[in-house]
Design an enzyme around this catalytic site. Structure first.
Site, PDB file in Angstrom:
ATOM      1  N   TYR A 311      29.166  66.861  56.223  1.00  0.00           N
ATOM      2  CA  TYR A 311      29.819  68.114  56.599  1.00  0.00           C
ATOM      3  C   TYR A 311      30.710  68.593  55.464  1.00  0.00           C
ATOM      4  O   TYR A 311      31.529  67.826  54.938  1.00  0.00           O
ATOM      5  CB  TYR A 311      30.636  67.918  57.873  1.00  0.00           C
ATOM      6  CG  TYR A 311      31.469  69.108  58.311  1.00  0.00           C
ATOM      7  CD1 TYR A 311      30.918  70.387  58.344  1.00  0.00           C
ATOM      8  CD2 TYR A 311      32.792  68.959  58.692  1.00  0.00           C
ATOM      9  CE1 TYR A 311      31.674  71.474  58.736  1.00  0.00           C
ATOM     10  CE2 TYR A 311      33.559  70.041  59.108  1.00  0.00           C
ATOM     11  CZ  TYR A 311      32.987  71.302  59.123  1.00  0.00           C
ATOM     12  OH  TYR A 311      33.739  72.383  59.511  1.00  0.00           O
ATOM     13  N   CYS A 312      30.558  69.860  55.061  1.00  0.00           N
ATOM     14  CA  CYS A 312      31.391  70.485  54.041  1.00  0.00           C
ATOM     15  C   CYS A 312      31.335  69.673  52.749  1.00  0.00           C
ATOM     16  O   CYS A 312      30.257  69.400  52.234  1.00  0.00           O
ATOM     17  CB  CYS A 312      32.811  70.668  54.573  1.00  0.00           C
ATOM     18  SG  CYS A 312      33.893  71.671  53.515  1.00  0.00           S
ATOM     19  N   LEU A 313      32.477  69.247  52.194  1.00  0.00           N
ATOM     20  CA  LEU A 313      32.460  68.475  50.958  1.00  0.00           C
ATOM     21  C   LEU A 313      31.747  67.143  51.142  1.00  0.00           C
ATOM     22  O   LEU A 313      31.169  66.610  50.189  1.00  0.00           O
ATOM     23  CB  LEU A 313      33.882  68.229  50.467  1.00  0.00           C
ATOM     24  CG  LEU A 313      34.682  69.450  50.025  1.00  0.00           C
ATOM     25  CD1 LEU A 313      36.030  69.028  49.490  1.00  0.00           C
ATOM     26  CD2 LEU A 313      33.925  70.231  48.978  1.00  0.00           C
ATOM     27  N   GLY A 315      29.074  66.843  52.747  1.00  0.00           N
ATOM     28  CA  GLY A 315      27.676  67.186  52.524  1.00  0.00           C
ATOM     29  C   GLY A 315      27.341  67.291  51.055  1.00  0.00           C
ATOM     30  O   GLY A 315      26.255  66.892  50.611  1.00  0.00           O
ATOM     31  N   LEU A 342      25.750  70.124  56.700  1.00  0.00           N
ATOM     32  CA  LEU A 342      26.410  71.062  57.603  1.00  0.00           C
ATOM     33  C   LEU A 342      27.433  71.870  56.820  1.00  0.00           C
ATOM     34  O   LEU A 342      28.448  71.330  56.377  1.00  0.00           O
ATOM     35  CB  LEU A 342      27.100  70.306  58.746  1.00  0.00           C
ATOM     36  CG  LEU A 342      26.234  69.333  59.546  1.00  0.00           C
ATOM     37  CD1 LEU A 342      27.078  68.638  60.612  1.00  0.00           C
ATOM     38  CD2 LEU A 342      25.043  70.048  60.186  1.00  0.00           C
TER      39      LEU A 342
END
Length: 581
Positions: A311-313, A315, A342
Site C-alpha cells: 500500500y502506498c510507499l 507498494g 494499492l
C-alpha cells in the site's frame, strides 16, 4: 543557543555522505533553522518561481491587456459570478445580499488570478504550478467564509445561541493552543474525547507477532475458517503511517475480510524510528522489511508462493522487491504468486501537487531539516499534506471549530490519520532524491543493494488499484506501471481518495469501481483515458473482485491452517511497534 555538532574526522577516508556533512555542517545548520521557520518550504525556490512568472508577465503586453480586459469586464458585470459548486458557499444564507456579493467578488478574484498565473509564455512549467498553487492558497486565506462578519452562517449561529457558539469557538481555540504549546511528555486530553486506541478500538483482528527485528514486527492473523488457501497473503503497508489503516474497525478491516474468506494473512508493522536510526536507508527497509517478511511467509507457507500486497510507499518498495526477485540477481527469496499494488506509484514523473514541493532547492532545505533532527517528524510531513488541501483541512475546519464552536467527533480513520510516524534522514532523503526528483526507478537507474533494478523484470501477475480522487498517488501516475512492467496487469480504479478508496468494504454506501473483465497477456497498451472510456463501472466494493482474483492466481487448494508462527510467537497482535510514539 543551539550549535551544530561536527563529527570528528576519522583517520581513514570517510564515506562520501559523511564527508559532505562534515564540510557543509555550517550550511546545513543555517538551512535547517530556516526550514524550521518556513515549515520546510524553501523561500529561494518560491522566490525563483515568482521571479520567473513576474518577469515573463512584464514582457507579455498581450497577456496584460487580456487580464485588464477581464478585470474591467468583471467590474462592468457588477461581480455577477456563479458561486455554485463551492462547498464554502452552499448554505442558502450566501444567496442573500450582501453575502452573495462577498462570495461573487471572491469567486471573481479566483478567476482573475487563475487566468493571471496560467498561460504566461516562457514560464517554466514547475514555476507556473508553484505560483498558481501559492495564489490559490493565499486567496483561500481571505475567503469571506473565514471571517465572522462576512460569514452569514457564523452570524446566524451566534444569534441563535445568544453568542454561545462564539464563546465555544474561542474555548476550542484556547484548548488547541494549549495542546500545541504543551511539553512533549505532558498528557493532554483529546479535544473531542478519547481517540481510538490500537488493540482496543482499532487493529483488533486477533493474531500473534511471529517475528521481529530492529525494523519490523510481523503479525500472523488467527484463522477464522476451518481450511485456508495454501498461499499466504503478506501485506506491506506504507512506513509513513501506522499499518492499521488496513485493519481499522471490525466492519471496515481489509485484514478481517481476507481472513474470513479463508486466507492466511501476514501484516508487516514498521518500527517508529528516532534520531538513532538516521543512517537507515532504503536498502535497510528492503532487506530488514520486505525480504525478511517474505522469508517468514515462505517458512509459514511451507514453500507455497506468496500473494504480496503493498500500500502506498509499501507498494513502491514491494515493486522494487518483486523486480529483484524475478530478476534472479538478488539472492533467493520466497516465490511470488501475485503482486498487488494499492495506490502505489512506480513512476514519479507526474506525482500531482506533491511535486510542487520536490525540486533541488526544496530538497536541500528538507535534507538540512532532517540532518539536524536525524529524521522527518510525522507532524512536519502531515503539515505538507494539509497545505495541499488547506481549504478543507485547515480553513473550513477552523471556521467550524473556532467560529461556530463545533467539534467533529473522532472516528477510526481520523485517529489513524493523526497517528503519524517519523522517517529516518537517510531513507527519506534517498527516497525523495532517487525516486521523486530523479525518477530513477522508472528510468532504470535505481540500485538495490548495489545492483540495478528494472521493473521490466517483473513477470509475476499484478493487480493494481488506483483511486479517482487521489492527491498522494494520482491514478494516472499509478497506471504508468503498464509502461514499465512486462507482467499481465489487472488495473482497477476505485471511487474515493487515497485512503477512503482503499478502505472500501462491502456494504459501504456510494462505493464503485471500474475494471476491464478481460486483461489478456500480449494485449496492446491503452492510454489512461482510453482505459477509462472503455472500462466497466461496477457498484460496490472492489474487495470481492480482488479476492476472487487472488484465488484464481493460486492453486485453489485448501489446507489446514498453519500453526501460529509454526509454534513460535512473541506476543499478541497488534504488537509493540504500532504503539510507539
Amino acid at each position: 543557543m543551539k550549535t551544530a555538532q561536527l563529527k570528528v574526522v576519522p583517520t581513514t577516508a570517510p564515506k562520501p555522505q559523511a564527508a559532505e556533512e562534515q564540510s557543509n555542517a555550517l550550511d546545513l545548520y543555517l538551512q535547517s533553522q530556516m526550514a524550521r521557520l518556513t515549515g520546510g518550504v524553501s523561500p529561494i525556490a518560491m522566490s525563483l518561481a515568482f521571479q520567473d512568472w513576474l518577469q515573463h508577465l512584464a514582457v507579455a503586453p498581450g497577456k496584460c491587456t487580456e487580464l485588464a480586459a477581464s478585470y474591467l469586464g468583471g467590474l462592468a458585470a457588477g461581480g455577477k459570478t456563479d458561486i455554485g459548486g463551492d462547498s464554502r458557499f452552499d448554505n442558502d444564507a450566501w444567496r442573500q445580499w450582501p453575502y452573495s456579493q462577498y462570495a461573487q467578488n471572491f469567486k471573481q478574484a479566483e478567476q482573475f488570478w487563475d487566468q493571471a498565473t496560467s498561460g504566461v509564455r516562457g514560464v517554466a512549467p514547475h514555476h507556473a504550478e508553484v505560483v498558481a498553487f501559492t495564489a490559490r492558497q493565499l486567496l483561500d486565506m481571505y475567503s469571506p467564509s473565514n471571517f465572522p462578519w462576512t460569514n452569514p452562517e457564523v452570524l446566524r449561529a451566534a444569534a441563535a445561541s445568544g453568542g454561545r457558539s462564539l464563546i465555544d469557538g474561542a474555548l476550542n481555540w484556547r484548548r488547541d493552543l494549549c495542546r500545541r504549546l504543551a511539553p512533549p511528555d505532558m498528557a493532554v486530553p483529546e479535544p473531542t474525547g478519547p481517540s481510538y486506541v490500537p488493540g482496543q478500538d482499532v487493529a483488533v483482528t486477533p493474531g500473534e507477532v511471529i517475528f521481529s527485528n530492529e525494523l519490523i514486527e510481523l503479525i500472523q492473523y488467527s484463522p477464522q475458517t476451518e481450511q485456508v488457501y495454501r498461499e499466504p497473503v503478506l501485506i506491506v503497508p506504507s512506513w509513513i503511517m501506522k499499518y492499521y489503516i488496513l485493519d481499522l474497525s471490525p466492519h471496515n478491516s481489509l485484514v478481517r475480510y481476507l481472513v474470513q474468506q479463508g486466507h492466511t494473512v501476514l501484516m508487516l508493522s514498521w518500527r517508529n524510528p528516532d534520531q538513532h536510526d538516521r543512517d537507515m536507508g532504503m536498502d535497510d527497509y528492503l532487506r530488514l522489511g520486505v525480504f525478511a517478511a517474505l522469508d517468514q511467509a515462505d517458512r509459514l507457507g511451507g514453500g507455497a508462493p506468496v500473494h504480496a500486497v503493498g500500500y502506498c510507499l509499501g507498494g513502491t518498495l514491494l515493486a522494487i522487491a518483486s523486480a529483484a526477485i524475478d530478476s534472479g540477481e538478488h539472492g533467493k527469496h520466497a516465490k511470488l504468486a501475485s503482486v498487488t499494488l494499492l495506490a502505489a506509484q512506480t513512476d514519479f514523473s507526474e506525482p500531482g501537487e506533491l511535486g510542487l514541493f520536490i525540486d533541488d532547492s526544496e530538497l536541500a532545505f528538507l535534507d538540512a531539516l532532517m540532518w539536524d533532527q536525524g529524521y522527518l517528524d510525522g507532524d512536519q510531513m502531515a503539515a505538507s499534506f494539509q497545505l495541499l488541501h488547506a481549504r478543507d483541512l485547515v480553513w473550513s475546519r477552523m471556521m467550524r471549530e473556532y467560529l461556530m464552536g463545533e467539534r467533529t467527533a473522532p472516528n477510526d480513520l481520523m485517529t489513524w490519520n493523526a497517528d503519524s510516524t517519523r522517517l529516518p534522514f537517510r531513507m527519506h532523503s534517498e527516497y525523495l532524491h532517487g525516486l521523486f526528483l530523479r525518477n530513477d526507478l522508472a528510468e532504470g537507474r535505481y540500485l538495490a543493494q548495489g545492483k540495478p533494478i528494472a521493473l521490466s523484470d517483473i513477470r509475476t501477475p499484478m493487480f493494481v488499484v488506483g483511486t479517482e480522487r487521489d492527491h498522494v498517488s494520482p491514478w494516472r501516475s499509478v497506471y504508468k506501471i503498464h509502461l514499465l512492467s512486462g507482467a499481465v496487469i489487472d488495473f482497477v480504479l476505485a471511487s474515493g481518495g487515497h485512503n477512503a478508496g482503499i478502505v472500501s468494504e462491502p456494504g459501504h454506501a456510494n462505493r464503485s469501481y471500474r475494471c476491464h473483465p478481460d486483461n489478456v497477456a500480449g494485449a496492446g497498451y491503452s492510454s489512461p483515458q482510453e482505459w477509462l472510456d472503455s472500462a466497466d463501472r461496477k457498484e460496490g466494493s472492489w474487495w470481492p473482485h480482488w479476492q476472487q482474483w487472488l484465488v484464481r492466481h493460486g492453486d485453489r487448494q485448501r489446507v489446514a491452517p498453519p500453526a501460529m508462527g509454526l509454534g513460535r510467537v512473541l506476543g499478541p497482535a497488534p504488537g509493540q511497534f504500532v504503539l510507539q510514539h
